[in-house]
Design a protein around this motif. Structure first.
Motif, PDB file in Angstrom:
ATOM      1  N   SER A 116       0.844  -1.203   0.000  1.00 22.11           N
ATOM      2  CA  SER A 116       0.000   0.000   0.000  1.00 22.11           C
ATOM      3  C   SER A 116       0.878   1.252   0.000  1.00 22.11           C
ATOM      4  N   TYR A 117       1.942   1.201   0.791  1.00 21.59           N
ATOM      5  CA  TYR A 117       2.850   2.344   0.840  1.00 21.59           C
ATOM      6  C   TYR A 117       3.568   2.539  -0.495  1.00 21.59           C
ATOM      7  N   LEU A 118       3.896   1.438  -1.163  1.00 23.38           N
ATOM      8  CA  LEU A 118       4.573   1.562  -2.467  1.00 23.38           C
ATOM      9  C   LEU A 118       3.649   2.225  -3.494  1.00 23.38           C
ATOM     10  N   VAL A 119       2.349   1.965  -3.379  1.00 23.00           N
ATOM     11  CA  VAL A 119       1.383   2.628  -4.274  1.00 23.00           C
ATOM     12  C   VAL A 119       1.416   4.131  -4.025  1.00 23.00           C
ATOM     13  N   ASN A 120       1.426   4.507  -2.756  1.00 24.63           N
ATOM     14  CA  ASN A 120       1.485   5.940  -2.436  1.00 24.63           C
ATOM     15  C   ASN A 120       2.773   6.566  -2.965  1.00 24.63           C
ATOM     16  N   ARG A 121       3.847   5.798  -2.845  1.00 26.24           N
ATOM     17  CA  ARG A 121       5.143   6.305  -3.319  1.00 26.24           C
ATOM     18  C   ARG A 121       5.092   6.566  -4.816  1.00 26.24           C
ATOM     19  N   ARG A 122       4.476   5.637  -5.553  1.00 25.60           N
ATOM     20  CA  ARG A 122       4.329   5.779  -7.002  1.00 25.60           C
ATOM     21  C   ARG A 122       3.449   6.986  -7.302  1.00 25.60           C
ATOM     22  N   PHE A 123       2.402   7.151  -6.517  1.00 27.12           N
ATOM     23  CA  PHE A 123       1.473   8.272  -6.667  1.00 27.12           C
ATOM     24  C   PHE A 123       2.221   9.595  -6.517  1.00 27.12           C
ATOM     25  N   ARG A 124       3.071   9.660  -5.531  1.00 30.31           N
ATOM     26  CA  ARG A 124       3.842  10.907  -5.324  1.00 30.31           C
ATOM     27  C   ARG A 124       4.830  11.121  -6.473  1.00 30.31           C
ATOM     28  N   LYS A 125       5.471  10.034  -6.901  1.00 29.87           N
ATOM     29  CA  LYS A 125       6.451  10.154  -7.998  1.00 29.87           C
ATOM     30  C   LYS A 125       5.763  10.550  -9.298  1.00 29.87           C
ATOM     31  N   ASN A 126       4.478  10.182  -9.410  1.00 33.19           N
ATOM     32  CA  ASN A 126       3.708  10.545 -10.608  1.00 33.19           C
ATOM     33  C   ASN A 126       3.074  11.926 -10.480  1.00 33.19           C
ATOM     34  N   GLY A 127       3.540  12.723  -9.542  1.00 34.62           N
ATOM     35  CA  GLY A 127       3.000  14.071  -9.381  1.00 34.62           C
ATOM     36  C   GLY A 127       1.557  14.060  -8.933  1.00 34.62           C
ATOM     37  N   TYR A 128       1.192  13.041  -8.142  1.00 33.53           N
ATOM     38  CA  TYR A 128      -0.170  12.916  -7.596  1.00 33.53           C
ATOM     39  C   TYR A 128      -1.211  12.700  -8.697  1.00 33.53           C
ATOM     40  N   SER A 129      -0.782  12.077  -9.787  1.00 25.03           N
ATOM     41  CA  SER A 129      -1.745  11.758 -10.850  1.00 25.03           C
ATOM     42  C   SER A 129      -2.283  10.352 -10.605  1.00 25.03           C
ATOM     43  N   SER A 130      -3.582  10.254 -10.351  1.00 18.96           N
ATOM     44  CA  SER A 130      -4.135   8.918 -10.076  1.00 18.96           C
ATOM     45  C   SER A 130      -4.231   8.124 -11.377  1.00 18.96           C
ATOM     46  N   ASP A 131      -4.445   8.817 -12.510  1.00 18.90           N
ATOM     47  CA  ASP A 131      -4.519   8.098 -13.792  1.00 18.90           C
ATOM     48  C   ASP A 131      -3.203   7.404 -14.108  1.00 18.90           C
TER      49      ASP A 131
END
Lengths: 240, 263
Positions: A116-131
């Motif tokens: 779950s934390y890795l998903v958040n990390r990816r989310f942050r690295k993607n500039g908070y883009s959920s798409d």
């Protein structure tokens, strides 16, 4: 009733030691909690990673999300079906969910918190883009893990950015300089990681391993999936 | 006030100044040849002043009162000691036999001191009973012949084996110790023979092989100090993990002697 007042009554009720039943709104905790589920919430002296907490977030939002970790006195929470991380202090936590529709809420699966934390990390690295995050391998792996649904298109590969230190044919240490963690692998782990030097799907990985071991893919599938869950969670294997 | 220096190989040097003759005498019992009045560049200073039945100890910028200054000195030295980068300091005992070093790794009260005493009394060379200094390049073991400090239980166990030693007593209560200076001390570095992860028990004598992963895990737990975990450290541990390491369970001290003698 005014929200502020409702929240104050909730906190007062819980802090007096009495449980409260709340109705879930939204899908941010799917599949663990669904819309309209009734959860019984109790206050506790201490909260631990994995607990599903009820807390007041910014703009007076009352949320029910899972505690991933505690750091410097702050509690970092995230919905099982969300990408955002919320950090709150102890005073903002009303209690934790103990029952779902009258049934005790089970402990989270072994690697849920790390994934779950890795998903958040990816989310942050993607500039908070959920798409963008939804297209990422780690998000798709996480969804497969939490929804228990196979995704045959996921590609797995050994993470070459870590330090691989092989003692001999039977012992390998993988060192992650970022976290300072060391992971140890025996001969079987070494063989699986060797097969992951070239990116492959789970089925391709099983086929490769069946060439080494005298087994069928179905026979080794569960063990290999468990290995992948663990190694994706600790980033020894990356998924795209 | 007497100035003494604790100066041991490949580690931090301390200066201890104390106005109590009894404490100074106990320091010699405790640290043996590594305590002297010879001056060395000391990184830390410990000051002990007697105040009636209590002692005032000043060290590392803090002042405290204690009834057991020797224990407090030991604790401070343990906390502050840094080891040279060229050695790996293992919490364990070591003896020499036929030119090779045999290491026994165990936690405190794991029996390694009693074992080291027994084996040195059975003809093996004494290397150390608490801190093993292993060269990171060539895995040779450097001698660190502190006096052996036996607990009352160890003394009793050795008496049952027919070993009677010339001991000097110091400390009291749970801090009571008996020191013993073996005559057959190893004074030169010697190559590594085997590493044993020991556990004492009531009824089992057994040597077990270890997988590389098991050796890795035990070696990561074995240092006497905290080492920074980085890739270089893991590489060193992995090199050490291909050496001969075994789990040694024993109820009989003689069994361990035979294991070493039989190679």
């Amino acid at each position: 009733m005014d929200n502020n007042l409702a929240h104050k009554i909730l906190f007062a009720h819980l802090s007096s030691g009495k449980p409260v039943t709340l109705k879930v709104k939204g899908i941010s905790m799917n599949p663990t909690l669904s819309e309209n589920d009734e959860v019984t919430v109790e206050s506790a002296d201490e909260y631990f990673p994995g607990d599903i907490l009820v807390f007041l977030y910014k703009n007076n939002e009352l949320l029910i999300h899972r505690l991933l970790f505690i750091k410097n006195g702050r509690y970092y929470c995230k919905g099982d079906n969300a990408m955002r991380l919320e950090d709150v202090d102890r005073t903002q936590i009303a209690g934790k969910a103990v029952l779902r529709n009258g049934v005790p809420i089970p402990e989270p699966p072994e690697h849920l918190i790390e994934l779950s934390y890795l998903v958040n990390r990816r989310f942050r690295k993607n500039g908070y883009s959920s798409d963008l995050t939804k297209q990422s391998g780690i998000y798709r792996f996480y969804k497969k893990y939490i929804d228990k649904k196979e995704d045959k298109t996921m590609i797995y590969q050994k993470n070459d950015s870590l330090d691989y230190i092989q003692a001999d044919e039977t012992g390998l240490a993988v060192f992650d300089a970022e976290s300072g963690n060391t992971y140890l692998f025996d001969e079987t782990g070494i063989d699986i990681l060797k097969c992951l030097e070239t990116p492959c799907t789970l089925d391709e990985l099983l086929d490769r391993l069946c060439e080494i071991y005298d087994a069928t893919p179905d026979f080794i599938r569960a063990d290999v999936e468990e290995f992948l869950e663990q190694t994706v969670a600790n980033k020894v294997v990356i998924v795209s | 006030m007497k100035n003494l220096y604790f100066h041991a190989p490949y580690q931090t040097c301390f200066r201890i100044n104390c106005d109590c003759d009894e404490i100074n005498a106990n320091l010699y019992l405790h640290f043996g040849k590594y305590i002297s009045e010879n001056k060395f560049p000391a990184e830390y200073e410990i000051s002990i002043t007697q105040n009636g039945e209590q002692y005032v100890m000043e060290s590392g910028g803090t002042v405290r009162e204690t009834s057991n200054p020797l224990l407090e000195i030991d604790r401070f030295i343990f906390e502050k000691t840094k080891y040279d980068n060229s050695v790996f300091a293992i919490h364990g005992a070591a003896v020499e036999y036929n030119g090779k070093a045999y290491l026994f790794s165990a936690a405190t009260t794991g029996g390694k001191t009693t074992l080291a005493t027994y084996l040195t009394n059975r003809g093996m060379g004494y290397i150390t009973d608490d801190c093993i200094l292993l060269d990171r390049e060539n895995f040779c073991i450097y001698p660190y012949n502190t006096p052996i400090h036996l607990r009352p239980g160890g003394v009793e166990a050795l008496k049952k084996c027919g070993i009677s030693l010339r001991l000097k007593e110091y400390g009291s209560g749970i801090y009571q110790r008996f020191t013993y200076n073996p005559e057959n001390c190893v004074t030169q570095k010697i190559p590594l023979g085997k590493i044993f992860f020991i556990s004492r028990n009531e009824n089992e004598n057994k040597v077990e092989k270890m997988t590389t992963v098991e050796k890795f895990t035990e070696l990561m737990k074995s240092p006497i100090t905290l080492y920074d975990t980085n890739a270089e450290y893991i590489r060193f541990i992995s090199r050490l993990a291909v050496q001969q390491c075994f789990i040694l369970k024993y109820s009989d001290l003689d069994f361990v002697k035979e294991v070493i003698r039989n190679g």
